[in-house]
Design a protein around this motif. Structure first.
Motif, PDB file in Angstrom:
ATOM      1  N   ILE A   1       0.839  -1.205   0.000  1.00  0.00           N
ATOM      2  CA  ILE A   1       0.000   0.000   0.000  1.00  0.00           C
ATOM      3  C   ILE A   1       0.869   1.248   0.000  1.00  0.00           C
ATOM      4  O   ILE A   1       0.617   2.206  -0.739  1.00  0.00           O
ATOM      5  CB  ILE A   1      -0.964  -0.019   1.199  1.00  0.00           C
ATOM      6  CG1 ILE A   1      -2.011  -1.119   1.007  1.00  0.00           C
ATOM      7  CG2 ILE A   1      -1.637   1.340   1.389  1.00  0.00           C
ATOM      8  CD1 ILE A   1      -2.799  -1.446   2.244  1.00  0.00           C
ATOM      9  N   ALA A   2       1.918   1.261   0.822  1.00  0.00           N
ATOM     10  CA  ALA A   2       2.828   2.400   0.834  1.00  0.00           C
ATOM     11  C   ALA A   2       3.475   2.596  -0.529  1.00  0.00           C
ATOM     12  O   ALA A   2       3.531   3.717  -1.056  1.00  0.00           O
ATOM     13  CB  ALA A   2       3.897   2.212   1.914  1.00  0.00           C
ATOM     14  N   LEU A   3       3.957   1.498  -1.131  1.00  0.00           N
ATOM     15  CA  LEU A   3       4.659   1.600  -2.409  1.00  0.00           C
ATOM     16  C   LEU A   3       3.731   1.916  -3.572  1.00  0.00           C
ATOM     17  O   LEU A   3       4.192   2.321  -4.639  1.00  0.00           O
ATOM     18  CB  LEU A   3       5.420   0.299  -2.689  1.00  0.00           C
ATOM     19  CG  LEU A   3       6.487  -0.076  -1.665  1.00  0.00           C
ATOM     20  CD1 LEU A   3       7.219  -1.330  -2.104  1.00  0.00           C
ATOM     21  CD2 LEU A   3       7.459   1.062  -1.420  1.00  0.00           C
ATOM     22  N   ALA A   4       2.426   1.753  -3.378  1.00  0.00           N
ATOM     23  CA  ALA A   4       1.464   2.130  -4.417  1.00  0.00           C
ATOM     24  C   ALA A   4       1.265   3.639  -4.466  1.00  0.00           C
ATOM     25  O   ALA A   4       0.722   4.160  -5.448  1.00  0.00           O
ATOM     26  CB  ALA A   4       0.125   1.438  -4.181  1.00  0.00           C
ATOM     27  N   CYS A   5       1.672   4.337  -3.415  1.00  0.00           N
ATOM     28  CA  CYS A   5       1.578   5.796  -3.412  1.00  0.00           C
ATOM     29  C   CYS A   5       2.697   6.369  -4.283  1.00  0.00           C
ATOM     30  O   CYS A   5       3.682   5.706  -4.581  1.00  0.00           O
ATOM     31  CB  CYS A   5       1.672   6.326  -1.983  1.00  0.00           C
ATOM     32  SG  CYS A   5       0.337   5.741  -0.901  1.00  0.00           S
ATOM     33  N   ASP A   6       2.568   7.613  -4.687  1.00  0.00           N
ATOM     34  CA  ASP A   6       3.489   8.189  -5.658  1.00  0.00           C
ATOM     35  C   ASP A   6       4.829   8.581  -5.045  1.00  0.00           C
ATOM     36  O   ASP A   6       5.874   8.426  -5.675  1.00  0.00           O
ATOM     37  CB  ASP A   6       2.844   9.408  -6.326  1.00  0.00           C
ATOM     38  CG  ASP A   6       1.555   9.037  -7.027  1.00  0.00           C
ATOM     39  OD1 ASP A   6       1.551   8.036  -7.769  1.00  0.00           O
ATOM     40  OD2 ASP A   6       0.541   9.726  -6.821  1.00  0.00           O
ATOM     41  N   ILE A   7       4.811   9.125  -3.848  1.00  0.00           N
ATOM     42  CA  ILE A   7       6.038   9.520  -3.155  1.00  0.00           C
ATOM     43  C   ILE A   7       5.940   9.016  -1.723  1.00  0.00           C
ATOM     44  O   ILE A   7       4.944   9.268  -1.041  1.00  0.00           O
ATOM     45  CB  ILE A   7       6.238  11.049  -3.164  1.00  0.00           C
ATOM     46  CG1 ILE A   7       6.260  11.580  -4.607  1.00  0.00           C
ATOM     47  CG2 ILE A   7       7.525  11.429  -2.446  1.00  0.00           C
ATOM     48  CD1 ILE A   7       6.413  13.092  -4.703  1.00  0.00           C
ATOM     49  N   VAL A   8       6.980   8.300  -1.264  1.00  0.00           N
ATOM     50  CA  VAL A   8       6.986   7.746   0.085  1.00  0.00           C
ATOM     51  C   VAL A   8       8.088   8.412   0.894  1.00  0.00           C
ATOM     52  O   VAL A   8       9.265   8.383   0.504  1.00  0.00           O
ATOM     53  CB  VAL A   8       7.203   6.222   0.071  1.00  0.00           C
ATOM     54  CG1 VAL A   8       7.136   5.666   1.495  1.00  0.00           C
ATOM     55  CG2 VAL A   8       6.165   5.540  -0.814  1.00  0.00           C
TER      56      VAL A   8
END
Length: 263
Positions: free
Chosen positions: A118-125
């Protein structure tokens, strides 16, 4: 009455969504999936919202699935984990990756299992220095889901992806940044401010341009260079007619900060 599992705040074109089951490390239940899906749907449909910030409450970002909802029946009847993927996780990953607005993730502690995906599906972490990323699927005899097997080798290469998936060993925030798994690591106390400022900056930026950039970069895996050149041309043609482009050029010529409207 069902207890609320997320918190949502919208201000200055930014929608802040906080996973809010800190006593369970923000692990997902069916109720949390429903609430998060509704919040993301509202954020995507609201023209006033131009960026999203996703984080977790308490000492962890997200521990993945709440396994108390996935216990096998006492008589040994199997649990259909694939149904949960179809119903909840796949739509969530699809929404995060295709939303035509930037999504920033602030990883404030452990991200485990589907919480990593879920975190890595976001654009900027952006991650706190104390954060850890744990692909805990191997310990349960499972595979990295929610796009985990797709994104991991593309970010860190096959060797690291296999080692992380097969061992389930935790990855520090510093290593995650060094390997290209995430964008930035900051001191724990600075995470809310740094991630918030980044998301706020994106929320006042040229939204149409952000959306097109996100779409092109995320889709590039399936294109050849000639195809990418054509699609970039088409995007530039459309964006050249936008109010944000006109404002950006005017601001550059006038030597002032641009005032984008997302149109």
């Amino acid at each position: 009455m069902t207890q609320r599992t997320i918190a949502v705040e919208t201000q200055d074109h930014l929608c802040r969504i906080t996973l809010d089951r800190p006593e369970r490390l923000n692990s997902f239940t069916a109720d949390m999936h429903a609430e998060l899906a509704a919040a993301l749907e509202r954020a995507e449909a609201d023209d006033d919202v131009r960026a999203v910030l996703l984080t977790g409450a308490g000492r962890g970002f997200c521990a993945g699935q709440d396994l108390s909802e996935r216990r096998a029946a006492p008589d040994g009847e199997a649990v259909d984990l694939g149904a949960s993927i179809d119903r909840h996780y796949a739509p969530l990953i699809a929404r995060l990756t295709t939303m035509p607005k930037p999504v920033v993730c602030a990883v404030n502690g452990v991200a485990a299992g589907a919480g990593v995906s879920i975190a890595l599906a976001c654009d900027i972490v952006v991650a706190a220095r104390s954060a850890r990323f744990v692909l805990s699927f191997a310990r349960l005899g499972l595979v990295p889901d929610s796009g985990g097997t797709w994104i991991l080798p593309r970010l860190v290469g096959q060797a690291r992806a296999l080692a992380l998936a097969l061992t389930g060993d935790p990855v520090t925030a510093e290593d995650a940044q060094r390997w290209g798994l995430i964008w930035q690591t900051v001191d724990d106390a600075d995470l809310p401010g740094v991630a918030g400022a980044l998301a706020a900056r994106l929320a006042t930026g040229p939204t149409l341009g952000h959306a097109a950039t996100k779409r092109l970069i995320r889709d590039t895996w399936s294109w050849s260079l000639p195809e990418a050149l054509v699609l970039e041309r088409d995007a530039m043609r459309a964006l050249g007619r936008s109010a944000d482009y006109r404002e950006g050029v005017s601001a550059f010529i006038d030597k002032r900060a641009p005032r984008y409207t997302g149109r």
